[in-house]
Design a protein around this motif. Structure first.
Motif, PDB file in Angstrom:
ATOM      1  N   GLU A 226      11.160 175.851  19.901  1.00 11.50           N
ATOM      2  CA  GLU A 226      11.276 177.176  20.521  1.00 11.50           C
ATOM      3  C   GLU A 226       9.966 177.934  20.361  1.00 11.50           C
ATOM      4  OE1 GLU A 226      14.317 181.030  20.521  1.00 11.50           O
ATOM      5  OE2 GLU A 226      14.650 179.323  19.165  1.00 11.50           O
ATOM      6  N   ASN A 227       9.497 178.519  21.459  1.00 12.73           N
ATOM      7  CA  ASN A 227       8.241 179.277  21.486  1.00 12.73           C
ATOM      8  C   ASN A 227       7.028 178.414  21.126  1.00 12.73           C
ATOM      9  OD1 ASN A 227       9.647 181.710  22.076  1.00 12.73           O
ATOM     10  ND2 ASN A 227      10.143 181.936  19.890  1.00 12.73           N
ATOM     11  N   GLY A 228       7.116 177.120  21.458  1.00 13.74           N
ATOM     12  CA  GLY A 228       5.978 176.233  21.229  1.00 13.74           C
ATOM     13  C   GLY A 228       4.787 176.597  22.102  1.00 13.74           C
ATOM     14  N   LYS A 229       3.646 175.968  21.814  1.00 18.02           N
ATOM     15  CA  LYS A 229       2.393 176.337  22.480  1.00 18.02           C
ATOM     16  C   LYS A 229       2.201 175.634  23.818  1.00 18.02           C
ATOM     17  CE  LYS A 229      -2.558 176.771  21.481  1.00 18.02           C
ATOM     18  NZ  LYS A 229      -3.635 176.534  20.478  1.00 18.02           N
ATOM     19  N   TYR A 230       2.753 174.409  23.959  1.00 18.43           N
ATOM     20  CA  TYR A 230       2.484 173.599  25.148  1.00 18.43           C
ATOM     21  C   TYR A 230       3.787 173.223  25.867  1.00 18.43           C
ATOM     22  CZ  TYR A 230      -1.895 173.060  22.582  1.00 18.43           C
ATOM     23  OH  TYR A 230      -3.053 173.305  21.881  1.00 18.43           O
ATOM     24  N   PRO A 231       3.695 172.944  27.154  1.00 14.21           N
ATOM     25  CA  PRO A 231       4.885 172.478  27.873  1.00 14.21           C
ATOM     26  C   PRO A 231       5.327 171.103  27.371  1.00 14.21           C
ATOM     27  CG  PRO A 231       3.186 173.221  29.409  1.00 14.21           C
ATOM     28  CD  PRO A 231       2.549 173.144  28.059  1.00 14.21           C
ATOM     29  N   PHE A 232       6.629 170.897  27.349  1.00 15.92           N
ATOM     30  CA  PHE A 232       7.212 169.612  26.964  1.00 15.92           C
ATOM     31  C   PHE A 232       8.164 169.179  28.079  1.00 15.92           C
ATOM     32  CE2 PHE A 232      10.482 167.305  24.209  1.00 15.92           C
ATOM     33  CZ  PHE A 232       9.776 166.105  24.242  1.00 15.92           C
ATOM     34  N   PHE A 233       7.799 168.107  28.779  1.00 15.74           N
ATOM     35  CA  PHE A 233       8.561 167.642  29.928  1.00 15.74           C
ATOM     36  C   PHE A 233       9.548 166.565  29.505  1.00 15.74           C
ATOM     37  CE2 PHE A 233       4.534 169.232  31.606  1.00 15.74           C
ATOM     38  CZ  PHE A 233       4.989 170.108  32.585  1.00 15.74           C
ATOM     39  N   THR A 234      10.803 166.773  29.849  1.00 19.89           N
ATOM     40  CA  THR A 234      11.864 165.831  29.494  1.00 19.89           C
ATOM     41  C   THR A 234      12.581 165.380  30.764  1.00 19.89           C
ATOM     42  OG1 THR A 234      13.571 167.525  29.237  1.00 19.89           O
ATOM     43  CG2 THR A 234      12.166 167.102  27.327  1.00 19.89           C
ATOM     44  N   CYS A 235      13.815 164.870  30.595  1.00 19.24           N
ATOM     45  CA  CYS A 235      14.610 164.445  31.750  1.00 19.24           C
ATOM     46  C   CYS A 235      15.318 165.616  32.423  1.00 19.24           C
ATOM     47  CB  CYS A 235      15.633 163.395  31.328  1.00 19.24           C
ATOM     48  SG  CYS A 235      16.741 163.957  30.012  1.00 19.24           S
ATOM     49  N   SER A 236      15.106 166.827  31.926  1.00 11.29           N
ATOM     50  CA  SER A 236      15.723 168.036  32.471  1.00 11.29           C
ATOM     51  C   SER A 236      14.793 168.717  33.467  1.00 11.29           C
ATOM     52  CB  SER A 236      16.056 169.012  31.335  1.00 11.29           C
ATOM     53  OG  SER A 236      16.471 170.253  31.834  1.00 11.29           O
ATOM     54  N   LYS A 237      15.372 169.455  34.404  1.00  6.09           N
ATOM     55  CA  LYS A 237      14.556 170.262  35.314  1.00  6.09           C
ATOM     56  C   LYS A 237      13.864 171.387  34.556  1.00  6.09           C
ATOM     57  CE  LYS A 237      17.156 169.406  39.565  1.00  6.09           C
ATOM     58  NZ  LYS A 237      17.944 169.998  40.678  1.00  6.09           N
ATOM     59  N   LYS A 238      14.480 171.828  33.464  1.00  4.06           N
ATOM     60  CA  LYS A 238      13.901 172.888  32.650  1.00  4.06           C
ATOM     61  C   LYS A 238      12.700 172.357  31.879  1.00  4.06           C
ATOM     62  CE  LYS A 238      15.079 176.111  28.925  1.00  4.06           C
ATOM     63  NZ  LYS A 238      16.144 176.599  28.013  1.00  4.06           N
ATOM     64  N   ILE A 239      11.665 173.169  31.782  1.00  2.57           N
ATOM     65  CA  ILE A 239      10.474 172.797  31.008  1.00  2.57           C
ATOM     66  C   ILE A 239      10.584 173.429  29.624  1.00  2.57           C
ATOM     67  CG2 ILE A 239       7.966 172.908  30.868  1.00  2.57           C
ATOM     68  CD1 ILE A 239       7.927 173.156  33.929  1.00  2.57           C
ATOM     69  N   TYR A 240      10.537 172.607  28.577  1.00  7.50           N
ATOM     70  CA  TYR A 240      10.652 173.082  27.203  1.00  7.50           C
ATOM     71  C   TYR A 240       9.258 173.292  26.603  1.00  7.50           C
ATOM     72  CZ  TYR A 240      15.541 171.774  27.673  1.00  7.50           C
ATOM     73  OH  TYR A 240      16.842 171.685  28.103  1.00  7.50           O
ATOM     74  N   LYS A 241       9.206 173.604  25.318  1.00  6.89           N
ATOM     75  CA  LYS A 241       7.932 173.860  24.637  1.00  6.89           C
ATOM     76  C   LYS A 241       7.789 172.954  23.410  1.00  6.89           C
ATOM     77  CE  LYS A 241       6.199 177.319  27.059  1.00  6.89           C
ATOM     78  NZ  LYS A 241       4.841 177.300  27.636  1.00  6.89           N
ATOM     79  N   ILE A 242       6.544 172.734  23.013  1.00  2.62           N
ATOM     80  CA  ILE A 242       6.247 171.919  21.841  1.00  2.62           C
ATOM     81  C   ILE A 242       4.922 172.401  21.253  1.00  2.62           C
ATOM     82  CG2 ILE A 242       4.926 170.094  23.026  1.00  2.62           C
ATOM     83  CD1 ILE A 242       6.657 168.073  21.354  1.00  2.62           C
ATOM     84  N   ASP A 243       4.679 172.146  19.965  1.00  4.52           N
ATOM     85  CA  ASP A 243       3.479 172.676  19.306  1.00  4.52           C
ATOM     86  C   ASP A 243       2.248 171.776  19.427  1.00  4.52           C
ATOM     87  OD1 ASP A 243       4.432 175.116  18.457  1.00  4.52           O
ATOM     88  OD2 ASP A 243       5.272 174.313  16.592  1.00  4.52           O
ATOM     89  N   ASN A 244       2.450 170.511  19.819  1.00  6.23           N
ATOM     90  CA  ASN A 244       1.325 169.578  19.943  1.00  6.23           C
ATOM     91  C   ASN A 244       1.268 169.006  21.359  1.00  6.23           C
ATOM     92  OD1 ASN A 244       0.620 169.647  17.053  1.00  6.23           O
ATOM     93  ND2 ASN A 244       2.613 168.641  16.810  1.00  6.23           N
TER      94      ASN A 244
END
Length: 365
Positions: A226-244
């Motif tokens: 949550e509130n990560g620095k970079y986009p994290f792309f998964t199998c979801s349409k939603k784009i999540y966040k990640i720190d690295n």
């Protein structure tokens, strides 16, 4: 202002009946017969969901025969759906899943009442009634006893008109969005399926895999932050966040399972292990993104798996492609991007208008 009950400002609160209980069948045409599924959540008629009854059946069900400005309020199935009866709904009748509220017009304005019943305060009352019940069916007595605030009739009219005008603006924006999305779909078809743009300058590529480089992510899907620095792309349409991040590139991303979605990104990010990361030094990346966007339905049709669908590498690699020169690829990408920008702006406008409606509803009801 004191609360009153709905029954205090109504002259009739009743519900309908299923025609077959009195030996009547549905007809191919005749009097409109409405059920919960006849209307969308917004109160619009759903095409091909309407039924019809005979004039004789309608007379037998005189108790629930509709009049203009009646309020329909769903009490079974999709609870709390609200419809204001208009002239084009008539003649009409209803089944037992819809309650009919006929207001005392000296006390209550039907337009105001429609928005009142859609407000969060009424929905909260319905939620309380649902506690401990697996399937909520409201009784007419519960409808009669719902508590409301009812201002003076002239104030109701002003509030009702405000929300009615706001809805017209929202519907116009929604229609604009629908037309823009149809326009984009049509242009994708003309560009990539019919080759109507730069058709004299197109080179046929037998195997797209020779022009692209495909990688996959390495991470599990649950590694988002949550509130990560970079986009994290998964199998979801939603784009999540990640720190690295593991990637810093311009690319097309295709989720290999789940939503089977196509995205474009340029920059630092990380990706789930079933996300395909597609790069090319020979094809404009945005052009490649729109090519895959147009191809997505065909890719989905080839997907495997009975429960969770997944895409094989060859489904996005071994593809025939008609390719214009790089300058024209960029022109096409810019043109399609301009449509996407208009779509994005319209979505933002629509979101802001819906938030305004929600905020004003909280204040006025």
């Amino acid at each position: 202002m004191e609360k009153i009950k709905i029954k205090d400002c109504s002259i009739l609160i009743t519900k309908g009946t299923t025609p077959t209980t009195l030996g009547y069948n549905y007809e191919d045409k005749g009097v409109n017969f409405y059920r919960v599924e006849s209307f969308s959540e917004s109160g619009n008629i759903v095409k091909n969901k309407n039924k019809y009854i005979s004039e004789d059946c309608n007379k037998k069900f005189k108790r629930s025969e509709l009049k203009e400005n009646d309020i329909l309020f769903s009490i079974a199935g999709a609870i709390g759906r609200v419809i204001k009866v208009k002239n084009h709904h008539l003649p009409g009748n209803i089944n037992q899943a819809l309650s009919l509220i006929r207001l005392n017009e000296k006390m209550a304005n039907s337009t105001y009442f429609k928005y009142l019943l859609n407000s969060s305060k009424i929905q909260k009352q319905l939620s309380l009634l649902k506690v401990g019940s697996a399937q909520l069916n409201l009784s007419l007595e519960q409808v009669r006893n719902l508590k409301i605030y009812l201002p003076e009739i002239n104030q109701q009219e002003k509030i009702g008109n405000y929300f009615s005008n706001l809805d017209k603006i929202i519907n116009n924006r929604a229609r604009k969005l629908e037309l823009l999305e149809l326009y984009k779909k049509d242009m994708l078809h003309k560009i990539f399926n019919l080759n109507l743009i730069y058709k004299n300058e197109i080179k046929n590529i037998q195997n797209l895999g020779d022009f692209i480089k495909i990688k996959t992510g390495k991470l599990n899907a649950n590694q988002q932050v949550e509130n990560g620095k970079y986009p994290f792309f998964t199998c979801s349409k939603k784009i999540y966040k990640i720190d690295n991040f593991s990637f810093d590139t311009e690319c097309v991303l295709i989720s290999g399972n789940g939503d089977l979605d196509v995205k474009y990104y340029n920059g630092k990010f990380d990706a789930y292990q079933r996300t395909y990361i597609i790069e090319s030094q020979k094809i404009d990346t945005k052009y490649l993104y729109y090519f895959y966007t147009n191809l997505l339905n065909k890719i989905k049709q080839k997907s495997c798996g009975s429960v969770i669908k997944f895409i094989k590498l060859n489904d996005i690699k071994n593809i025939n492609l008609n390719l214009p020169n790089i300058e024209n690829q960029i022109k096409i990408s810019n043109f399609l991007s301009s449509i996407d920008n208009r779509i994005s702006n319209t979505k933002n406008e629509l979101g802001n208008l819906n938030n305004l409606k929600k905020d004003m509803s909280e204040k006025m009801f």
